[in-house]
Write an enzyme that holds these catalytic residues in place. Sequence first.
Site, mmCIF file in Angstrom:
data_model
loop_
_atom_site.group_PDB
_atom_site.id
_atom_site.type_symbol
_atom_site.label_atom_id
_atom_site.label_comp_id
_atom_site.label_asym_id
_atom_site.label_seq_id
_atom_site.Cartn_x
_atom_site.Cartn_y
_atom_site.Cartn_z
ATOM 1 N NE ARG A 24 46.473 54.795 0.709
ATOM 2 C CZ ARG A 24 46.543 54.961 1.809
ATOM 3 N NH1 ARG A 24 46.072 53.417 2.462
ATOM 4 N NH2 ARG A 24 46.670 55.876 2.747
ATOM 5 C CE LYS A 61 41.787 55.030 4.745
ATOM 6 N NZ LYS A 61 41.831 56.609 4.576
ATOM 7 N NE ARG A 116 48.324 61.228 3.832
ATOM 8 C CZ ARG A 116 47.966 61.564 5.248
ATOM 9 N NH1 ARG A 116 48.443 62.769 5.668
ATOM 10 N NH2 ARG A 116 47.325 60.909 5.844
HETATM 11 P P1 ADP Z 1 46.088 58.141 5.271
HETATM 12 O O1 ADP Z 1 44.767 57.090 4.824
HETATM 13 O O2 ADP Z 1 45.660 58.704 6.366
HETATM 14 O O3 ADP Z 1 46.542 58.586 4.266
HETATM 15 P P2 ADP Z 1 47.512 55.491 6.001
HETATM 16 O O4 ADP Z 1 47.897 55.340 7.446
HETATM 17 O O5 ADP Z 1 46.318 54.690 5.692
HETATM 18 O O6 ADP Z 1 47.260 57.172 6.134
HETATM 19 O O7 ADP Z 1 48.797 55.459 5.083
HETATM 20 C C1 ADP Z 1 49.897 56.337 5.220
HETATM 21 C C2 ADP Z 1 50.975 55.944 4.070
HETATM 22 O O8 ADP Z 1 51.407 54.666 4.052
HETATM 23 C C3 ADP Z 1 50.363 56.295 2.756
HETATM 24 O O9 ADP Z 1 50.373 57.750 2.417
HETATM 25 C C4 ADP Z 1 51.288 55.598 1.905
HETATM 26 O O10 ADP Z 1 52.440 56.137 1.576
HETATM 27 C C5 ADP Z 1 51.456 54.158 2.685
HETATM 28 N N1 ADP Z 1 50.395 53.277 2.233
HETATM 29 C C6 ADP Z 1 49.429 52.709 3.289
HETATM 30 N N2 ADP Z 1 48.762 51.967 2.608
HETATM 31 C C7 ADP Z 1 49.199 51.699 1.309
HETATM 32 C C8 ADP Z 1 48.859 50.971 0.136
HETATM 33 N N3 ADP Z 1 47.588 50.197 0.183
HETATM 34 N N4 ADP Z 1 49.335 51.114 -0.987
HETATM 35 C C9 ADP Z 1 50.619 52.093 -0.928
HETATM 36 N N5 ADP Z 1 50.791 52.723 -0.105
HETATM 37 C C10 ADP Z 1 50.291 52.669 1.105
#
Ligand code: ADP
Length: 225
Positions: A91, A16, A174
């Site tokens: 999410r 992404k 995750r």
């Molecule tokens: P990836 O897609 O590689 O897991 P991200 O950088 O998108 O990583 O997200 C890292 C962390 O940030 C997630 O594991 C979560 O803890 C938090 N996070 C990011 N976006 C959201 C969201 N929309 N809702 C809740 N937590 C989020």
Amino acid sequence: MAQRDLILMGPPGAGKGTHAEYLEQHLSYAHLSTGDLLREAVAAQTELGKQGQSYMDAGELVPDELVISLVRERLAQLDISDRFLLDGFPRTVAQAEALGRLLDDLSRGQPLVINLVVSDEEMVRRLGGRRLCEECGAIYNVHRDGLDVGDECPRCGGELYRRTDDEPQAVRRRLQVYKEQTAPLITYYQQRGQIVMVDAEQGQQQVSEELAELVEGGASKADND
Ligand code: ADP
Ligand code: ZN
């Protein structure tokens, strides 16, 4: 309108961030990554950062209210003619519903959702090998680029590091959280005729080309208008 707002979905490690960066640079999307925004908040130790950090390190989702207000604030700053690209949000179904209402309030149409599809094995391999530049945020992979923690970023010379949540235990969590809470969004958007699937195990260049084609007018399959 030539382009439509986008949501880039897919499991952790689907690419992404990498593809969002491509779309931002080549097609002028305003890139909104909740993961990046949260990591910035943690680094700056803002109130949001303090509240979010423990969830993030453990691979858990940050509570909906916190993330939704973060996105609300950012979307409100956009001009109506700006096209946005959401990466890492929504999410959960609650986040998707909140986003739908938010966009209605802003008199924006509903975005096109692009789901990047990768297998479990490939996700684990990519996350285990992912390294980031602490200066410019560029994303590399040990397996593909041969660059590791402490090496210099080829783009800016900054030092490369590994995200805390790319350690094996947090990666497992995750993936589980993705399956339980985020994967149901695929059905949610399918029911609304808003989603298209892209095979994200092809080469990066091929995926980029497919995305560009989709957003530059070829997205009629999921287009309801
Ligand atoms: P990836 O897609 O590689 O897991 P991200 O950088 O998108 O990583 O997200 C890292 C962390 O940030 C997630 O594991 C979560 O803890 C938090 N996070 C990011 N976006 C959201 C969201 N929309 N809702 C809740 N937590 C989020
Ligand atoms: Zn760099």
